[in-house]
Design a protein around this motif. Structure first.
Motif, PDB file in Angstrom:
ATOM      1  N   GLY A  36      10.852 -12.344  27.250  1.00 29.27           N
ATOM      2  CA  GLY A  36       9.641 -12.318  26.800  1.00 29.27           C
ATOM      3  C   GLY A  36       9.066 -11.042  26.091  1.00 29.27           C
ATOM      4  N   ILE A  37       8.601 -11.243  24.885  1.00 25.95           N
ATOM      5  CA  ILE A  37       8.134 -10.003  23.953  1.00 25.95           C
ATOM      6  C   ILE A  37       7.186  -8.912  24.442  1.00 25.95           C
ATOM      7  N   SER A  38       6.374  -9.343  25.181  1.00 24.50           N
ATOM      8  CA  SER A  38       5.290  -8.425  25.666  1.00 24.50           C
ATOM      9  C   SER A  38       5.973  -7.527  26.901  1.00 24.50           C
ATOM     10  N   GLY A  39       6.923  -8.193  27.728  1.00 24.88           N
ATOM     11  CA  GLY A  39       7.642  -7.426  28.750  1.00 24.88           C
ATOM     12  C   GLY A  39       8.764  -6.481  28.018  1.00 24.88           C
ATOM     13  N   ILE A  40       9.338  -6.926  26.705  1.00 20.20           N
ATOM     14  CA  ILE A  40      10.040  -5.916  26.134  1.00 20.20           C
ATOM     15  C   ILE A  40       9.323  -4.896  25.593  1.00 20.20           C
ATOM     16  N   VAL A  41       8.355  -4.957  24.815  1.00 19.08           N
ATOM     17  CA  VAL A  41       7.471  -4.133  24.181  1.00 19.08           C
ATOM     18  C   VAL A  41       6.903  -3.013  25.199  1.00 19.08           C
ATOM     19  N   SER A  42       6.304  -3.722  26.257  1.00 19.56           N
ATOM     20  CA  SER A  42       5.751  -2.694  27.303  1.00 19.56           C
ATOM     21  C   SER A  42       6.755  -1.753  27.855  1.00 19.56           C
ATOM     22  N   GLY A  43       8.126  -2.385  27.854  1.00 23.38           N
ATOM     23  CA  GLY A  43       9.251  -1.355  28.583  1.00 23.38           C
ATOM     24  C   GLY A  43       9.530  -0.238  27.690  1.00 23.38           C
ATOM     25  N   LEU A  44       8.872  -0.328  26.307  1.00 27.00           N
ATOM     26  CA  LEU A  44       9.240   0.861  25.622  1.00 27.00           C
ATOM     27  C   LEU A  44       8.048   1.896  25.803  1.00 27.00           C
ATOM     28  N   LEU A  45       6.963   1.291  26.392  1.00 26.42           N
ATOM     29  CA  LEU A  45       5.686   2.537  26.713  1.00 26.42           C
ATOM     30  C   LEU A  45       6.253   3.269  27.896  1.00 26.42           C
ATOM     31  N   SER A  46       6.865   2.837  28.742  1.00 27.50           N
ATOM     32  CA  SER A  46       7.455   3.504  29.820  1.00 27.50           C
ATOM     33  C   SER A  46       8.747   3.480  30.195  1.00 27.50           C
ATOM     34  N   GLY A  50      18.620   4.310  29.645  1.00 30.72           N
ATOM     35  CA  GLY A  50      19.370   3.221  29.141  1.00 30.72           C
ATOM     36  C   GLY A  50      18.743   2.022  28.819  1.00 30.72           C
ATOM     37  N   ASP A  51      17.404   2.088  28.705  1.00 32.22           N
ATOM     38  CA  ASP A  51      16.465   0.957  28.420  1.00 32.22           C
ATOM     39  C   ASP A  51      16.126   0.850  26.916  1.00 32.22           C
ATOM     40  N   ILE A  52      16.160   2.108  26.119  1.00 31.90           N
ATOM     41  CA  ILE A  52      15.457   2.012  24.929  1.00 31.90           C
ATOM     42  C   ILE A  52      16.307   1.318  24.005  1.00 31.90           C
ATOM     43  N   ASP A  53      17.559   1.670  23.798  1.00 25.65           N
ATOM     44  CA  ASP A  53      18.427   1.142  22.642  1.00 25.65           C
ATOM     45  C   ASP A  53      18.309  -0.570  22.693  1.00 25.65           C
ATOM     46  N   LEU A  56      14.618  -1.648  21.325  1.00 26.17           N
ATOM     47  CA  LEU A  56      14.469  -1.122  19.996  1.00 26.17           C
ATOM     48  C   LEU A  56      15.065  -2.013  19.085  1.00 26.17           C
ATOM     49  N   SER A  57      16.355  -2.190  19.551  1.00 27.55           N
ATOM     50  CA  SER A  57      17.264  -3.516  18.701  1.00 27.55           C
ATOM     51  C   SER A  57      16.571  -4.690  18.833  1.00 27.55           C
ATOM     52  N   LEU A  58      16.052  -5.079  19.728  1.00 23.63           N
ATOM     53  CA  LEU A  58      15.495  -6.546  19.743  1.00 23.63           C
ATOM     54  C   LEU A  58      14.371  -6.583  19.049  1.00 23.63           C
ATOM     55  N   ILE A  59      13.444  -5.561  19.042  1.00 23.19           N
ATOM     56  CA  ILE A  59      11.931  -5.412  18.284  1.00 23.19           C
ATOM     57  C   ILE A  59      12.285  -5.203  16.800  1.00 23.19           C
ATOM     58  N   LEU A  60      13.416  -4.310  16.205  1.00 26.36           N
ATOM     59  CA  LEU A  60      13.811  -4.291  15.024  1.00 26.36           C
ATOM     60  C   LEU A  60      14.292  -5.443  14.479  1.00 26.36           C
TER      61      LEU A  60
END
Length: 145
Positions: A36-46, A50-53, A56-60
């Motif tokens: 789910g894209i909204s969950g993946i993007v919102s996970g970048l906000l908080s 080990g969750d950022i890489d 970011l890879s998926l969004i990029l």
């Protein structure tokens, strides 16, 4: 407004649907997470450790796919957005609010949730599809915009 039925292309749409379903299935199998894209993007906000890489890879990957398709497969799309900046920003805010309020976005509920036979995703998908149909009908046929 006239519909251009000659631009209908079921082949690429069918192939895109298969690729999306395959990606969603592999993502659940390999990572145990819903695509789910909204969950993946919102996970970048908080972010958690080990969750950022992977986020970011998926969004990029999502953002670079059209560019890469134009280079490697000679696929060029023409996108015409007939709205002003205010309407686009308002739409983005409303979609963000709706995704937060509905505990997921269209990709999370409509693709991944329905494939898991989730009753909550069925209700969410029926809700946003019905609301979308109703709003388009009112804007185009009642208001004449």
């Amino acid at each position: 407004m006239q519909i251009d039925w000659l631009a209908f292309s079921p082949g690429p749409a069918f192939l895109g649907g298969i690729l999306l379903g395959l990606a969603a299935a592999l993502y659940v199998i390999l990572h145990g997470r819903i695509l789910g894209i909204s969950g993946i993007v919102s996970g970048l906000l908080s972010p958690k450790e080990g969750d950022i890489d992977w986020r970011l890879s998926l969004i990029l990957g999502l953002l670079s796919a059209p560019f890469l398709a134009s280079i490697f497969f000679d696929i060029h799309t023409i996108t015409v957005i007939d709205a002003d900046w205010f309407a686009l920003i308002l739409a983005g805010v409303l979609v963000g609010f709706g995704a937060n309020y509905g505990s997921g976005c269209t990709s999370g509920h409509g693709v991944c949730g329905l494939s898991r036979l989730s009753p909550r995703s069925l209700v969410a998908t029926l809700s946003f599809m019905s609301a979308g149909f109703l709003i388009v009908f009112v804007i185009r046929h009642v208001l004449g915009l």
